[in-house]
Design a protein around this motif. Structure first.
Motif, PDB file in Angstrom:
ATOM      1  N   ILE A 296       1.043  -1.302  -0.124  1.00  0.00           N
ATOM      2  CA  ILE A 296       0.069  -0.056  -0.079  1.00  0.00           C
ATOM      3  C   ILE A 296       0.895   1.304   0.070  1.00  0.00           C
ATOM      4  O   ILE A 296       1.598   1.326   0.851  1.00  0.00           O
ATOM      5  N   PHE A 297       0.755   2.166  -0.731  1.00  0.00           N
ATOM      6  CA  PHE A 297       1.434   3.333  -0.992  1.00  0.00           C
ATOM      7  C   PHE A 297       0.266   4.309  -0.518  1.00  0.00           C
ATOM      8  O   PHE A 297      -0.501   4.754  -1.376  1.00  0.00           O
ATOM      9  N   ASP A 298       0.415   5.186   0.404  1.00  0.00           N
ATOM     10  CA  ASP A 298      -0.346   6.233   0.970  1.00  0.00           C
ATOM     11  C   ASP A 298       0.280   7.464   0.732  1.00  0.00           C
ATOM     12  O   ASP A 298       1.285   7.703   1.230  1.00  0.00           O
ATOM     13  N   SER A 299      -0.290   8.289  -0.221  1.00  0.00           N
ATOM     14  CA  SER A 299       0.206   9.587  -0.884  1.00  0.00           C
ATOM     15  C   SER A 299      -0.812  10.552  -0.276  1.00  0.00           C
ATOM     16  O   SER A 299      -1.877  10.664  -0.696  1.00  0.00           O
ATOM     17  N   THR A 300      -0.344  11.425   0.362  1.00  0.00           N
ATOM     18  CA  THR A 300      -1.028  12.785   0.967  1.00  0.00           C
ATOM     19  C   THR A 300      -0.478  13.998   0.113  1.00  0.00           C
ATOM     20  O   THR A 300      -1.146  14.876   0.145  1.00  0.00           O
ATOM     21  N   GLY A 301       0.555  13.863  -0.564  1.00  0.00           N
ATOM     22  CA  GLY A 301       1.102  15.155  -1.193  1.00  0.00           C
ATOM     23  C   GLY A 301       2.084  15.946  -0.678  1.00  0.00           C
ATOM     24  O   GLY A 301       1.668  16.109   0.597  1.00  0.00           O
ATOM     25  N   MET A 302       3.101  16.309  -1.144  1.00  0.00           N
ATOM     26  CA  MET A 302       4.032  17.216  -0.331  1.00  0.00           C
ATOM     27  C   MET A 302       4.578  18.350  -1.170  1.00  0.00           C
ATOM     28  O   MET A 302       4.685  18.456  -2.355  1.00  0.00           O
ATOM     29  N   ALA A 303       4.821  19.553  -0.515  1.00  0.00           N
ATOM     30  CA  ALA A 303       5.190  20.722  -1.193  1.00  0.00           C
ATOM     31  C   ALA A 303       6.270  20.466  -1.818  1.00  0.00           C
ATOM     32  O   ALA A 303       6.733  21.276  -2.868  1.00  0.00           O
ATOM     33  N   VAL A 304       7.303  19.567  -1.474  1.00  0.00           N
ATOM     34  CA  VAL A 304       8.663  19.405  -2.068  1.00  0.00           C
ATOM     35  C   VAL A 304       8.422  18.690  -3.563  1.00  0.00           C
ATOM     36  O   VAL A 304       9.014  18.948  -4.545  1.00  0.00           O
ATOM     37  N   GLN A 305       7.387  18.136  -3.738  1.00  0.00           N
ATOM     38  CA  GLN A 305       7.025  17.701  -5.066  1.00  0.00           C
ATOM     39  C   GLN A 305       6.575  18.827  -6.182  1.00  0.00           C
ATOM     40  O   GLN A 305       7.220  18.905  -7.243  1.00  0.00           O
ATOM     41  N   ASP A 306       5.925  19.808  -5.613  1.00  0.00           N
ATOM     42  CA  ASP A 306       5.710  21.215  -6.256  1.00  0.00           C
ATOM     43  C   ASP A 306       7.198  21.812  -6.837  1.00  0.00           C
ATOM     44  O   ASP A 306       7.244  22.393  -7.639  1.00  0.00           O
ATOM     45  N   ASN A 307       7.806  21.624  -5.560  1.00  0.00           N
ATOM     46  CA  ASN A 307       9.364  22.376  -5.583  1.00  0.00           C
ATOM     47  C   ASN A 307       9.917  21.931  -6.939  1.00  0.00           C
ATOM     48  O   ASN A 307      10.227  22.658  -7.449  1.00  0.00           O
ATOM     49  N   THR A 308      10.227  20.512  -6.720  1.00  0.00           N
ATOM     50  CA  THR A 308      10.932  20.037  -7.775  1.00  0.00           C
ATOM     51  C   THR A 308      10.745  19.975  -9.028  1.00  0.00           C
ATOM     52  O   THR A 308      11.430  20.228 -10.173  1.00  0.00           O
ATOM     53  N   THR A 309       9.135  19.929  -9.174  1.00  0.00           N
ATOM     54  CA  THR A 309       8.523  20.101 -10.451  1.00  0.00           C
ATOM     55  C   THR A 309       8.547  21.351 -11.134  1.00  0.00           C
ATOM     56  O   THR A 309       9.026  21.450 -12.233  1.00  0.00           O
ATOM     57  N   SER A 310       8.280  22.340 -10.375  1.00  0.00           N
ATOM     58  CA  SER A 310       8.197  23.722 -10.873  1.00  0.00           C
ATOM     59  C   SER A 310       9.656  24.080 -11.223  1.00  0.00           C
ATOM     60  O   SER A 310       9.793  25.019 -12.028  1.00  0.00           O
ATOM     61  N   THR A 311      10.704  23.722 -10.451  1.00  0.00           N
ATOM     62  CA  THR A 311      11.981  24.084 -10.772  1.00  0.00           C
ATOM     63  C   THR A 311      12.587  23.609 -12.030  1.00  0.00           C
ATOM     64  O   THR A 311      13.126  24.217 -12.692  1.00  0.00           O
ATOM     65  N   LYS A 312      12.068  22.150 -12.300  1.00  0.00           N
ATOM     66  CA  LYS A 312      12.412  21.709 -13.598  1.00  0.00           C
ATOM     67  C   LYS A 312      11.603  22.480 -14.775  1.00  0.00           C
ATOM     68  O   LYS A 312      12.345  22.772 -15.766  1.00  0.00           O
ATOM     69  N   ILE A 313      10.608  22.968 -14.480  1.00  0.00           N
ATOM     70  CA  ILE A 313       9.742  23.726 -15.556  1.00  0.00           C
ATOM     71  C   ILE A 313      10.386  25.090 -15.774  1.00  0.00           C
ATOM     72  O   ILE A 313      10.628  25.590 -16.881  1.00  0.00           O
ATOM     73  N   TYR A 314      10.947  25.597 -14.553  1.00  0.00           N
ATOM     74  CA  TYR A 314      11.533  26.902 -14.826  1.00  0.00           C
ATOM     75  C   TYR A 314      12.887  26.822 -15.583  1.00  0.00           C
ATOM     76  O   TYR A 314      13.193  27.671 -16.284  1.00  0.00           O
ATOM     77  N   GLN A 315      13.800  25.749 -15.149  1.00  0.00           N
ATOM     78  CA  GLN A 315      14.879  25.468 -16.064  1.00  0.00           C
ATOM     79  C   GLN A 315      14.476  25.198 -17.554  1.00  0.00           C
ATOM     80  O   GLN A 315      15.377  25.696 -18.068  1.00  0.00           O
ATOM     81  N   ASN A 316      13.692  24.348 -17.627  1.00  0.00           N
ATOM     82  CA  ASN A 316      13.337  24.253 -19.210  1.00  0.00           C
ATOM     83  C   ASN A 316      12.857  25.618 -19.782  1.00  0.00           C
ATOM     84  O   ASN A 316      12.964  25.773 -21.095  1.00  0.00           O
ATOM     85  N   ALA A 317      12.268  26.394 -19.058  1.00  0.00           N
ATOM     86  CA  ALA A 317      11.801  27.644 -19.685  1.00  0.00           C
ATOM     87  C   ALA A 317      13.138  28.590 -20.115  1.00  0.00           C
ATOM     88  O   ALA A 317      13.077  29.224 -21.152  1.00  0.00           O
ATOM     89  N   ILE A 318      14.137  28.478 -19.015  1.00  0.00           N
ATOM     90  CA  ILE A 318      15.359  29.449 -19.421  1.00  0.00           C
ATOM     91  C   ILE A 318      16.005  28.893 -20.425  1.00  0.00           C
ATOM     92  O   ILE A 318      16.505  29.570 -21.446  1.00  0.00           O
ATOM     93  N   GLU A 319      15.934  27.493 -20.604  1.00  0.00           N
ATOM     94  CA  GLU A 319      16.876  27.005 -21.733  1.00  0.00           C
ATOM     95  C   GLU A 319      16.161  27.346 -23.042  1.00  0.00           C
ATOM     96  O   GLU A 319      16.955  27.250 -24.172  1.00  0.00           O
ATOM     97  N   SER A 320      14.701  26.984 -22.970  1.00  0.00           N
ATOM     98  CA  SER A 320      14.196  27.388 -24.294  1.00  0.00           C
ATOM     99  C   SER A 320      13.725  28.595 -24.682  1.00  0.00           C
ATOM    100  O   SER A 320      12.828  29.113 -25.751  1.00  0.00           O
TER     101      SER A 320
END
Length: 330
Positions: A296-320
């Protein structure tokens, strides 16, 4: 320092699900590796006809980014009264070295993407290697997102689906078969659907047990997504008695996740929780150890998931060179 503005359409073009799976793995490793500062979120409930707005804050030491996500929901009059969606999201990124605001981006897509990816990460480490059949209890937007993510890491032969709303179920079948080419069997009952599962996904707003323990066959991996606050429940607490229990955050899951229910019923103790998924990804604890385990994987969601995902989006935006820059301190 300039600040980058990213609109919803731009955000959707700047990341794919395979990348999000990677950013979520990064988040789990960082969290269980003590590289994250993540205060409890703050929520404000507005008087009717308003809804609620939540604020989630996280600092990830490995990328030196502080993120804050504001997400609202339940503002049912918004489309006709204000011309905006009933639920919205905004993410702010700060450079932790200076606390300068480096990015403002539309955030409603990210929550769905990183939640879907979390299920796929759990499948990688906890599902049987020969798993082929998925059962989805609930067929809303997040149920679709889970399938999109899991399809990135394994071959899905068939989906058995159940929903309390027949029209929603029928539309899910049409959408999944059209978009992903995976056959969907519409189940007449929850029990019928659950008994077919190699992987069971629950993505409802359930207020009580939807899945009974004796329906689940040995070797099943359960992705419990819907319970992220007190009062919600999807699984029979008895399921936890003999299962391998993995949390995204033990602290959160024992307080407001699906894990709270068997703890509160004295079916398990905190010592019966196998660990956090980040500990498995770091190699500190084993994942699935045999084909008979119920996991059983119980997932409540964490701010750090938003952090790493949005950081990757930011990096991709800078590169493109995507988005619009502006300055606060001209």
């Amino acid at each position: 320092m300039k600040t980058l503005l990213l609109k919803k359409e731009e955000v959707s073009r700047l990341i794919c699900m395979r990348e999000v799976i990677g950013t979520v793995e990064e988040a789990y490793r960082a969290f269980s590796g003590n590289q994250v500062v993540q205060p409890g979120y703050i929520g404000i409930h507005l008087p009717p006809p308003g809804g609620e707005i939540d604020f989630k804050l996280g600092y990830c030491k490995s990328n030196e980014i502080i993120s804050m996500k504001a997400s609202s929901g339940g503002f049912i009059n918004n489309p006709e009264s204000h011309g905006v969606p009933s639920g919205m999201g905004t993410i702010l990124l700060f450079d932790a070295r200076s606390c300068a605001l480096i990015c403002v981006m539309e955030g409603s897509l990210i929550t769905g993407l990183r939640t879907g990816a979390s299920g796929a990460v759990s499948v990688k480490v906890l599902a049987r290697k020969n798993a082929k059949s998925i059962t989805s209890i609930g067929t809303g937007n997040q149920a679709r997102m889970q399938i999109r993510a899991i399809k990135e890491i394994m071959d899905v032969e068939v989906i058995h689906a159940w929903d309390s709303n027949p029209d929603t179920l029928s539309k899910y079948k049409t959408d999944i078969e059209t978009e992903l080419g995976i056959p969907v069997v519409m189940a007449d009952s929850k029990k019928e659907a659950v008994k077919q599962a190699d992987i069971l996904i629950t993505t409802t707003r359930g207020k009580g047990s939807l899945v009974e323990a004796d329906w689940v066959k040995p070797g099943t991996h359960i992705v419990a997504i819907g319970t992220d606050q007190q009062g919600k429940q999807e699984l029979d607490p008895e399921l936890f008695r003999n299962a391998k229990i993995v949390n995204d955050s033990i602290e959160q899951c024992i307080e407001k996740g699906e894990t709270w229910h068997p703890l509160n019923s004295n079916i398990i103790t905190k010592d019966d929780i196998h660990g956090e998924i980040g500990e498995i990804l770091l190699g500190r604890k084993p994942g699935r150890e045999n084909d008979q385990e119920i996991t059983i994987f119980d997932s409540t969601g964490m701010a750090v998931q938003d952090n790493t995902t949005s950081t990757k989006i930011y990096q991709n935006a800078i590169e493109s060179q995507t988005g619009t820059f502006f300055e606060f301190f001209e």
